[in-house]
Write an enzyme that holds these catalytic residues in place. Structure first.
Site, mmCIF file in Angstrom:
data_model
loop_
_atom_site.group_PDB
_atom_site.id
_atom_site.type_symbol
_atom_site.label_atom_id
_atom_site.label_comp_id
_atom_site.label_asym_id
_atom_site.label_seq_id
_atom_site.Cartn_x
_atom_site.Cartn_y
_atom_site.Cartn_z
ATOM 1 N NE ARG A 1 83.456 51.687 5.709
ATOM 2 C CZ ARG A 1 82.362 52.148 5.116
ATOM 3 N NH1 ARG A 1 81.863 53.319 5.472
ATOM 4 N NH2 ARG A 1 81.761 51.452 4.188
ATOM 5 N NE ARG B 1 82.600 49.687 0.043
ATOM 6 C CZ ARG B 1 83.192 50.707 0.655
ATOM 7 N NH1 ARG B 1 84.501 50.728 0.829
ATOM 8 N NH2 ARG B 1 82.482 51.712 1.092
ATOM 9 N NE ARG C 1 85.344 55.617 4.157
ATOM 10 C CZ ARG C 1 84.166 55.406 3.575
ATOM 11 N NH1 ARG C 1 83.253 56.362 3.558
ATOM 12 N NH2 ARG C 1 83.904 54.249 3.020
ATOM 13 N NE ARG D 1 75.371 50.355 -0.780
ATOM 14 C CZ ARG D 1 75.807 51.087 0.241
ATOM 15 N NH1 ARG D 1 74.973 51.579 1.113
ATOM 16 N NH2 ARG D 1 77.087 51.329 0.368
ATOM 17 C CE LYS E 1 76.353 56.450 0.369
ATOM 18 N NZ LYS E 1 77.612 56.174 -0.366
HETATM 19 P P1 AMP Z 1 78.141 52.045 3.572
HETATM 20 O O1 AMP Z 1 78.585 52.418 4.933
HETATM 21 O O2 AMP Z 1 76.872 52.737 3.166
HETATM 22 O O3 AMP Z 1 79.227 52.161 2.536
HETATM 23 O O4 AMP Z 1 77.759 50.475 3.633
HETATM 24 C C1 AMP Z 1 78.737 49.509 3.976
HETATM 25 C C2 AMP Z 1 78.307 48.127 3.509
HETATM 26 O O5 AMP Z 1 77.072 47.765 4.142
HETATM 27 C C3 AMP Z 1 78.025 47.993 2.025
HETATM 28 O O6 AMP Z 1 79.207 47.783 1.276
HETATM 29 C C4 AMP Z 1 77.105 46.781 2.018
HETATM 30 O O7 AMP Z 1 77.833 45.583 2.225
HETATM 31 C C5 AMP Z 1 76.256 47.004 3.255
HETATM 32 N N1 AMP Z 1 75.035 47.808 2.950
HETATM 33 C C6 AMP Z 1 74.742 49.053 3.417
HETATM 34 N N2 AMP Z 1 73.560 49.496 2.931
HETATM 35 C C7 AMP Z 1 73.093 48.488 2.144
HETATM 36 C C8 AMP Z 1 71.938 48.334 1.337
HETATM 37 N N3 AMP Z 1 71.010 49.308 1.248
HETATM 38 N N4 AMP Z 1 71.783 47.191 0.646
HETATM 39 C C9 AMP Z 1 72.705 46.200 0.715
HETATM 40 N N5 AMP Z 1 73.823 46.272 1.444
HETATM 41 C C10 AMP Z 1 74.036 47.404 2.152
#
Ligand code: AMP
Length: 215
Positions: free
Chosen positions: A157, A168, A128, A84, A9
């Site tokens: 990360r 996750r 990654r 999400r 993404k």
């Molecule tokens: P990402 O970089 O999109 O994988 O997001 C990293 C982390 O941020 C996720 O594992 C969640 O802990 C938090 N996060 C990001 N977007 C959301 C969302 N829309 N709702 C809830 N938590 C989020």
């Protein structure tokens, strides 16, 4: 745009936002920045993120809606990592609904699901690397030495550790995958195969979105 962790993404969003000249809004990046800067929001979400859980729906929705009030989103915007959950999708629908002054010029909301088999996602997450300074993803498999964006040091990360990834993925299946059902029957919903070369995925998304906008 939604899809499991490691679906690509972030990589795709950077390219697409450039192609369409619209802001790329990554909730994960916004939250990681808040954690780095130790803002009240960052302090609130740090432990949840490190454990691979989801931040509270109302909280993240407030963050996103604040961002969507900024004038640079008027011509359109690309949401990466939001919604999400079904509750977040409902909030977004309410936010995007035409107001009393007629339809929002940003209509329609186009939804893209980027799907990738689980074993490929696990392989990608194990490899990654992200920049410790600006948070950018490494843009290809060859250059892990320094960030192509700011020259910073590349590191894994924290939430890509194996046990956190497992959590996750489970959170994705339980909380995010129901979006397929929620959006599935809409004319503006498209599934795109994310298990191809990055350029091919970008072309497939552009074609899918063009196809929606032409109808
Ligand atoms: P990402 O970089 O999109 O994988 O997001 C990293 C982390 O941020 C996720 O594992 C969640 O802990 C938090 N996060 C990001 N977007 C959301 C969302 N829309 N709702 C809830 N938590 C989020």
């Amino acid at each position: 745009m939604f899809g499991p962790p490691g679906a690509g993404k972030g990589t795709q969003a950077v390219r697409l936002a450039r192609t369409w000249a619209i802001p790329h809004i990554s909730t994960g990046a916004l939250l990681r920045e808040a954690v780095r800067a130790e803002t009240p929001l960052g302090l609130e979400v740090k432990a949840i993120m490190a454990a691979g859980g989801l931040v509270d729906d109302a909280l993240i929705t407030r963050v996103v809606q604040e961002r969507l009030q900024q004038p640079d989103t008027k011509p359109g915007f690309l949401l990466d990592g939001y919604p999400r959950t079904v509750a977040q999708a409902q909030s977004l629908d309410e936010f995007m609904a035409p107001g009393p002054k007629g339809p929002d010029p940003r209509d329609p909301l186009v939804i893209v699901e980027l799907f990738v088999p689980e074993e490929e996602v696990l392989r990608r997450l194990a490899a990654r690397m992200v920049c410790s300074e600006c948070g950018a993803n490494a843009q290809d498999d060859r250059d892990f030495s320094s960030c192509s964006n700011c020259g910073g040091t590349m590191v894994p990360r924290v939430d890509d550790a194996e046990d956190v990834v497992r959590k996750r993925m489970e959170v994705y299946r339980r909380q995010t995958e129901p979006l397929v059902e929620y959006y599935g029957k809409r004319a503006t919903f498209r599934r795109v195969n994310g298990d191809q070369l990055a350029d091919e995925v970008t072309s497939a998304i552009v074609a899918a979105v063009d196809n929606v906008l032409r109808k």
